[in-house]
Design an enzyme around this catalytic site. Structure first.
Site, PDB file in Angstrom:
ATOM      1  N   HIS A  31      14.671  35.609  40.622  1.00  0.00           N
ATOM      2  CA  HIS A  31      15.454  35.525  41.851  1.00  0.00           C
ATOM      3  C   HIS A  31      16.502  36.631  41.825  1.00  0.00           C
ATOM      4  O   HIS A  31      16.547  37.433  40.871  1.00  0.00           O
ATOM      5  CB  HIS A  31      16.103  34.140  41.981  1.00  0.00           C
ATOM      6  CG  HIS A  31      16.823  33.697  40.733  1.00  0.00           C
ATOM      7  ND1 HIS A  31      17.984  34.284  40.299  1.00  0.00           N
ATOM      8  CD2 HIS A  31      16.522  32.745  39.817  1.00  0.00           C
ATOM      9  CE1 HIS A  31      18.379  33.700  39.194  1.00  0.00           C
ATOM     10  NE2 HIS A  31      17.498  32.767  38.862  1.00  0.00           N
ATOM     11  N   HIS A  34      18.408  37.404  38.593  1.00  0.00           N
ATOM     12  CA  HIS A  34      17.716  38.255  37.607  1.00  0.00           C
ATOM     13  C   HIS A  34      17.746  39.722  38.051  1.00  0.00           C
ATOM     14  O   HIS A  34      17.960  40.620  37.245  1.00  0.00           O
ATOM     15  CB  HIS A  34      16.241  37.847  37.478  1.00  0.00           C
ATOM     16  CG  HIS A  34      16.018  36.488  36.908  1.00  0.00           C
ATOM     17  ND1 HIS A  34      15.519  35.449  37.650  1.00  0.00           N
ATOM     18  CD2 HIS A  34      16.215  35.998  35.659  1.00  0.00           C
ATOM     19  CE1 HIS A  34      15.402  34.376  36.891  1.00  0.00           C
ATOM     20  NE2 HIS A  34      15.823  34.670  35.683  1.00  0.00           N
ATOM     21  N   GLN A  58      12.460  26.179  23.264  1.00  0.00           N
ATOM     22  CA  GLN A  58      13.820  25.888  23.727  1.00  0.00           C
ATOM     23  C   GLN A  58      13.864  24.682  24.673  1.00  0.00           C
ATOM     24  O   GLN A  58      14.926  24.349  25.195  1.00  0.00           O
ATOM     25  CB  GLN A  58      14.478  27.109  24.346  1.00  0.00           C
ATOM     26  CG  GLN A  58      13.931  27.575  25.675  1.00  0.00           C
ATOM     27  CD  GLN A  58      14.549  28.886  26.105  1.00  0.00           C
ATOM     28  OE1 GLN A  58      14.240  29.955  25.567  1.00  0.00           O
ATOM     29  NE2 GLN A  58      15.443  28.843  27.080  1.00  0.00           N
ATOM     30  N   ASP A 151      24.544  30.771  32.397  1.00  0.00           N
ATOM     31  CA  ASP A 151      24.349  30.132  31.092  1.00  0.00           C
ATOM     32  C   ASP A 151      25.411  30.696  30.150  1.00  0.00           C
ATOM     33  O   ASP A 151      25.108  31.451  29.218  1.00  0.00           O
ATOM     34  CB  ASP A 151      22.939  30.422  30.578  1.00  0.00           C
ATOM     35  CG  ASP A 151      21.892  29.850  31.512  1.00  0.00           C
ATOM     36  OD1 ASP A 151      21.889  28.627  31.700  1.00  0.00           O
ATOM     37  OD2 ASP A 151      21.114  30.621  32.084  1.00  0.00           O
ATOM     38  N   SER A 186      19.132  29.879  40.332  1.00  0.00           N
ATOM     39  CA  SER A 186      18.423  29.427  39.142  1.00  0.00           C
ATOM     40  C   SER A 186      16.960  29.258  39.505  1.00  0.00           C
ATOM     41  O   SER A 186      16.639  28.882  40.643  1.00  0.00           O
ATOM     42  CB  SER A 186      19.000  28.073  38.709  1.00  0.00           C
ATOM     43  OG  SER A 186      18.115  27.446  37.822  1.00  0.00           O
TER      44      SER A 186
HETATM   45  O1  PAF Z   1      18.096  32.336  29.981  1.00  0.00           O
HETATM   46  C1  PAF Z   1      16.854  32.325  29.854  1.00  0.00           C
HETATM   47  O2  PAF Z   1      16.094  32.502  30.822  1.00  0.00           O
HETATM   48  C2  PAF Z   1      16.252  32.074  28.485  1.00  0.00           C
HETATM   49  O3  PAF Z   1      17.023  31.176  27.759  1.00  0.00           O
HETATM   50  C3  PAF Z   1      16.015  33.370  27.680  1.00  0.00           C
HETATM   51  C4  PAF Z   1      17.322  34.077  27.369  1.00  0.00           C
HETATM   52  C5  PAF Z   1      15.101  34.289  28.465  1.00  0.00           C
HETATM   53  C6  PAF Z   1      15.339  33.027  26.359  1.00  0.00           C
HETATM   54  O4  PAF Z   1      14.109  32.395  26.565  1.00  0.00           O
END
Ligand code: PAF
Length: 281
Positions: A31, A34, A58, A151, A186
Site C-alpha cells: 500500500h 510501503h 513471526q 510498527d 496496513s
Molecule cells: O513489518 C513487516 O512487514 C515484517 O515484520 C518484516 C519486517 C517484513 C519481516 O517479515
C-alpha cells in the site's frame, strides 16, 4: 527483475557492490505506506531491493498466517509502475528458499525490548522477525534499510538487532502513512469491510485525544480516559493501550521532565487486529 531464490539475488547484487543499496523488506499486500518507504530508499540510494515474503515464523497464530493477504503479482506490478524496472530488484522467495526444511525461528535477546507489548502479546513474534531479517540482511547486504513507524516496537528491535549482530546497516524509520480518516495504513486493512474501515479511524482519533489529554493529566488518568472511550462503544474491542518511554518501550507510571513518551494501542474490529501508535511529547 524478480528473483525467487537468494542465490540468484546474491549473484545479481554483485554488480552493485560499490553502490548504495537501499532495502525495504515487506510481507506484500503493498500500500502507499510501503511505497513511501521505497520512495525514500530510491531518493537516498542508487539501487532498491524489495522483498515480499509472508514470514511464517513471526505468526503465533496459524489462522492469522492463513488469512494474511497474498497478492504478489499485483505487488510486483505496483513496484514496476511506481519505480520502473531498471533500478530495483524484487525478491519473492518460497518458504523453502529461506528456511530450507526447518521453518523455525532462532532466539534473540533485544535487551528487554521484546518483553513488552507485541512481544508479550504475541509469543515468539520478534524471534521470527529477527530470524527473517538476519537472513535478508545477509543476502541483500544493504547500506540502508527502511521500516515504518507503525510498527514502532519492531523498528526499535531492528535497530537493536543490527547493533547486536554488528551489521553495518543504517536503519531508517519513516513516518506512519494514514488513510484520509486517519487509520494507519496496513495490509490488514484489506480484510476490513467498508463500514469497519470507516469505524477503525476511531483508533487514530483516540490517540489524538490521548495526546491532548496527556498534556495536562497524569499517565494513569490518560490511560483511564482512553479505556473509557472504548468501553463506551461496541464496534472496536481494545486489546491494550499503554504509554511508554519512547526509548526503552517500558510502560511508565509517572512523567519525568524532558522525557519522550509514546502511546501504543491495539484494537480489534471485524476479527482484524489493528495496531497504531503516536508520540505524546
Ligand atoms: O513489518 C513487516 O512487514 C515484517 O515484520 C518484516 C519486517 C517484513 C519481516 O517479515
Amino acid at each position: 527483475m524478480v528473483f525467487k531464490t537468494h542465490k540468484s539475488l546474491t549473484q545479481h547484487l554483485l554488480k552493485y557492490k560499490n553502490q548504495q543499496v537501499g532495502f525495504v523488506p515487506t510481507m506484500g499486500a503493498l500500500h502507499s505506506g510501503h511505497l513511501s518507504l521505497m520512495e525514500r530508499a530510491m531518493k537516498d540510494c542508487d539501487f532498491l531491493v524489495v522483498s515480499i515474503f509472508v514470514n511464517p515464523t513471526q505468526f503465533d497464530n496459524a489462522s492469522d498466517l492463513d488469512k494474511y493477504p497474498r497478492t504478489v503479482d499485483d505487488d510486483v506490478a505496483l513496484i514496476y509502475k511506481s519505480f520502473g524496472t531498471k533500478n530495483c530488484a524484487i525478491y519473492t522467495p518460497s518458504v523453502d528458499d529461506v528456511y530450507k526444511n526447518q521453518t523455525v525461528a532462532k532466539n534473540y535477546s533485544y535487551d528487554g525490548l521484546e518483553h513488552v507489548m507485541e512481544g508479550a502479546n504475541r509469543p515468539g513474534h520478534f524471534n521470527g522477525v529477527g530470524t527473517i531479517l538476519e537472513f535478508l540482511f545477509t543476502v541483500v547486504q544493504p547500506q540502508r534499510a527502511y521500516f515504518g513507524e507503525k510498527d514502532f516496537q519492531q523498528l526499535q528491535i531492528v535497530k537493536k538487532l543490527v547493533e547486536k549482530l554488528k551489521l553495518n546497516i543504517k536503519i531508517i524509520g519513516c513516518a506512519i502513512k494514514r488513510e484520509p480518516h486517519g487509520l494507519a495504513m496496513s495490509s490488514r486493512n484489506e480484510r476490513l469491510s467498508k463500514e469497519a474501515r470507516a469505524c477503525a479511524s476511531f483508533i487514530y482519533n483516540s490517540l489524538q485525544k490521548a495526546k491532548i489529554h496527556f498534556k495536562n493529566n497524569s499517565i494513569n488518568n490518560t490511560i483511564k480516559m482512553v479505556e473509557t472511550l472504548y468501553d463506551q462503544q461496541s464496534l472496536l474491542k481494545l486489546e491494550y493501550f499503554t504509554i511508554t518511554s519512547e526509548e526503552t518501550l517500558i510502560p511508565v507510571q509517572r512523567k519525568y521532565h524532558k522525557h519522550t513518551y509514546r502511546a501504543f494501542i491495539v484494537a480489534h474490529i471485524d476479527g482484524v487486529r489493528l495496531i497504531d501508535n503516536m508520540r505524546l511529547s
